[in-house]
Design an enzyme around this catalytic site. Sequence first.
Site, PDB file in Angstrom:
ATOM      1  N   GLY A  46       0.785  -1.294  -0.270  1.00 40.16           N
ATOM      2  CA  GLY A  46       0.457   0.096  -0.250  1.00 40.16           C
ATOM      3  C   GLY A  46       0.581   1.367   0.210  1.00 40.16           C
ATOM      4  CD  GLN A  51       3.730   5.707   3.257  1.00 37.45           C
ATOM      5  OE1 GLN A  51       2.410   5.391   2.409  1.00 37.45           O
ATOM      6  NE2 GLN A  51       4.251   4.694   3.329  1.00 37.45           N
ATOM      7  CB  CYS A 108       5.089   2.197   7.511  1.00 36.03           C
ATOM      8  SG  CYS A 108       4.171   3.948   6.915  1.00 36.03           S
ATOM      9  CG  LEU A 109       6.285   1.543   0.801  1.00 36.95           C
ATOM     10  CD1 LEU A 109       6.073   1.496  -0.493  1.00 36.95           C
ATOM     11  CD2 LEU A 109       7.727   0.485   1.310  1.00 36.95           C
ATOM     12  CG  HIS A 150      -0.117   0.644   7.490  1.00 36.64           C
ATOM     13  ND1 HIS A 150       0.268   0.515   8.360  1.00 36.64           N
ATOM     14  CD2 HIS A 150       0.263   2.084   6.774  1.00 36.64           C
ATOM     15  CE1 HIS A 150       1.471   1.242   7.650  1.00 36.64           C
ATOM     16  NE2 HIS A 150       1.424   1.906   6.947  1.00 36.64           N
ATOM     17  CG  HIS A 154      -0.040   6.346   5.464  1.00 38.38           C
ATOM     18  ND1 HIS A 154       1.357   7.479   6.392  1.00 38.38           N
ATOM     19  CD2 HIS A 154       0.678   5.558   5.147  1.00 38.38           C
ATOM     20  CE1 HIS A 154       2.003   6.321   6.222  1.00 38.38           C
ATOM     21  NE2 HIS A 154       1.409   5.157   5.525  1.00 38.38           N
TER      22      HIS A 154
END
Length: 187
Positions: A46, A51, A108-109, A150, A154
């Site tokens: 995701g 991000q 999480c990236l 999640h 964000h």
Amino acid sequence: MAILKIVYYGDPILRKKGKNVSSFDPSLAQLAKDMIETMYEAEGIGLAAQQIGKALQFCVIDLREAEAEFTYTFDGSTPPMDLIMPLVMINPTITTTPEPVTIYEEGCLSFPGIRGEIIRPDAIQVNFQDIDGNPHQISCNGLLARCIMHEVDHLNGMLFIDRMEKNVLVPIEREIKQLRKKTRKKE
Ligand code: NI
């Protein structure tokens, strides 16, 4: 298509609530393509607009490579996953059922190498718009529900570390602070 730069914890954009998307134009479609490509490149399941540096109510999800069991309905039926993924979710709103909850280790990236267990409700219902602005509803559980929760966090400027219990957070606190310091130095 372009691979976008993923921002890391410490970048203030990750704390911004996303603006509602009202214009479903070709530039939005391009953003979706680029974000999907960026998510694949980073081997994530995701990716939220924050991000890649944009505070929008916009995220992408693809769970086809993840080994996980979950059930879902999409607008009341259960089409094959290839028909609904990659999923582009615009202006999503979630309704959760408080019980039952599950514990699962999330990554999480925007937090490379950092993982931690988080308690979340197992099942959700989410209303959202697709890339053409059409409304949809998904009811789901398991990893799909968790991933949507999640990502939607964000979109509201909330991060997975905010949801960690103290006993999960304390052992990784140093790593988190170091990441923030490194990110801020680069700016
Ligand atoms: Ni994340």
